[in-house]
Design an enzyme around this catalytic site. Structure first.
Site, PDB file in Angstrom:
ATOM      1  N   MET A  30       4.413  17.405  -4.981  1.00 27.75           N
ATOM      2  CA  MET A  30       5.141  18.344  -4.118  1.00 27.75           C
ATOM      3  C   MET A  30       6.645  18.270  -4.400  1.00 27.75           C
ATOM      4  SD  MET A  30       3.030  18.695  -0.639  1.00 27.75           S
ATOM      5  CE  MET A  30       3.684  17.282   0.217  1.00 27.75           C
ATOM      6  N   GLU A  35      10.426   7.557  -8.717  1.00 22.92           N
ATOM      7  CA  GLU A  35       9.795   6.703  -9.742  1.00 22.92           C
ATOM      8  C   GLU A  35       8.274   6.650  -9.617  1.00 22.92           C
ATOM      9  OE1 GLU A  35      11.034   5.215 -12.396  1.00 22.92           O
ATOM     10  OE2 GLU A  35      12.982   6.105 -11.945  1.00 22.92           O
ATOM     11  N   HIS A  37       6.245   9.190  -8.845  1.00 25.26           N
ATOM     12  CA  HIS A  37       5.735  10.351  -9.591  1.00 25.26           C
ATOM     13  C   HIS A  37       5.870  10.107 -11.099  1.00 25.26           C
ATOM     14  CE1 HIS A  37       7.202  12.507  -5.779  1.00 25.26           C
ATOM     15  NE2 HIS A  37       5.906  12.724  -5.784  1.00 25.26           N
ATOM     16  N   GLY A 147      -1.704   8.975  -7.253  1.00 25.44           N
ATOM     17  CA  GLY A 147      -1.205   7.664  -6.839  1.00 25.44           C
ATOM     18  C   GLY A 147      -2.109   6.996  -5.811  1.00 25.44           C
ATOM     19  N   LYS A 149      -0.993   5.241  -3.638  1.00 24.93           N
ATOM     20  CA  LYS A 149      -0.235   5.319  -2.376  1.00 24.93           C
ATOM     21  C   LYS A 149      -0.969   6.193  -1.371  1.00 24.93           C
ATOM     22  CE  LYS A 149       3.494   6.523   0.252  1.00 24.93           C
ATOM     23  NZ  LYS A 149       3.677   7.964   0.165  1.00 24.93           N
ATOM     24  N   MET A 184       7.743   4.114  -2.315  1.00 22.40           N
ATOM     25  CA  MET A 184       8.550   5.315  -2.576  1.00 22.40           C
ATOM     26  C   MET A 184       7.821   6.529  -2.051  1.00 22.40           C
ATOM     27  SD  MET A 184      10.323   4.848  -6.225  1.00 22.40           S
ATOM     28  CE  MET A 184      11.392   3.442  -6.521  1.00 22.40           C
TER      29      MET A 184
END
Ligand code: AMP
Length: 283
Positions: A30, A35, A37, A147, A149, A184
């Site tokens: 998006m 870092e 990405h 990710g 994440k 991040m």
């Protein structure tokens, strides 16, 4: 680096690359790149001949009252970072070109997307799964990188690919963190200085879970209670959820004897942050 702004042009370019025998690696984002990405771009590069990165703040994955309007955007910054990271094609479509006014088809995952983020954002994964399906059809990737994440998201996407037979390999990349441990996120810029400091409670809560697991604790309720305590210490933090679930089924567990996903979402005023860790029985 080629910049493409219309879906049709993207699909034509992807078809041409495939006809040329090139393997396409894809990183959907998006934007407001960081870092995290860029680490996914590196992974994509490693597995493909060309890397396509999409920049699209997908409105359908935001619920009413969420932060769509405040989501950070900076095309020029993203363009420079993408170019420096070795992206070959930057795909940045307009919303109107992605969704017909009377669009009436969506893709829905009905199991893994119910709990965790899906519980507090009931239309979120419908938006994610639909847009990722569309992006796969436009960018025609051989491999797509997501990710860890967004732990629930990558599990939902793997299910999408399995159940709808998308001819794409899904690869995950580890969560990239700020030096102090905060994961991040493009949303971090929306935190006030005080919120930014207190946002470390997500990482601290996960650290507690990992320390307890290493010390032999296997009772999910006790691990969870310790995590709740770590977040509750911060006055600006509001817990959206803290959950301990089976890493595969995403169903809540009572014990952490099998690989377990520990995930949390915490709000700082309108900014909602997520983070997670996987506890393995042997650790
Ligand atoms: P977003 O732009 O936030 O939708 O994220 C785009 C992709 O980058 C998703 O696959 C995310 O899981 C991934 N991502 C976001 N933050 C991080 C991070 N800190 N480390 C690694 N990957 C990330």
């Amino acid at each position: 680096m080629k910049i493409i702004s219309t879906p049709l042009e993207m699909q034509h370019a992807a078809l041409a690359m495939k006809r040329g025998g090139r393997r396409i690696g894809f990183v959907p984002t998006m934007g407001f790149l960081h870092e995290g990405h860029l680490s996914l771009v590196k992974i994509a590069r490693h597995h493909a001949d060309v890397v396509v990165l999409s920049l699209f703040v997908n409105p359908t994955q935001f619920g009413p009252g969420e932060d769509l309007g405040r989501y950070p955007r900076d095309f020029e910054r993203d363009r420079k970072l993408s170019e420096a990271a070795g992206v070959d094609v930057l795909f940045a479509p307009e919303t109107a070109a992605m969704y017909a006014k009377d669009a009436s088809v969506a893709v829905v995952e009905e199991n893994l997307s119910r709990g965790l983020c899906g519980a507090s954002r009931p239309t979120h994964f419908r938006g994610v799964v639909t847009v990722v399906s569309k992006l796969f059809n436009l960018c025609l990737p051989d491999v797509a990188v997501f990710g860890e994440k967004d732990a629930q998201q990558i599990r939902v996407i793997r299910r999408l690919v399995r159940d709808l037979n998308f001819p794409v390999e899904i690869i995950s990349g580890p969560t990239i963190r700020e030096p102090d441990g905060l994961a991040m996120s493009s949303r971090n810029v929306n935190l006030s200085p005080a919120e930014r400091k207190q946002a470390l409670c997500l990482r601290r809560a996960l650290d507690r879970a990992e320390v307890l697991q290493r010390s032999g604790e296997r009772d999910a309720a006790r691990i969870r209670a310790s995590m709740v305590e770590a977040v509750a210490m911060e006055p600006l933090a509001t817990i959206d959820y803290i959950e301990i679930v089976d890493d595969e089924t995403l169903e809540p567990v009572a014990r952490t004897d099998r690989p377990t996903l520990v995930a949390l979402a915490v709000k700082f005023s309108k900014t909602r942050l997520i983070d997670n860790a996987v506890l393995k029985p042997g650790t």
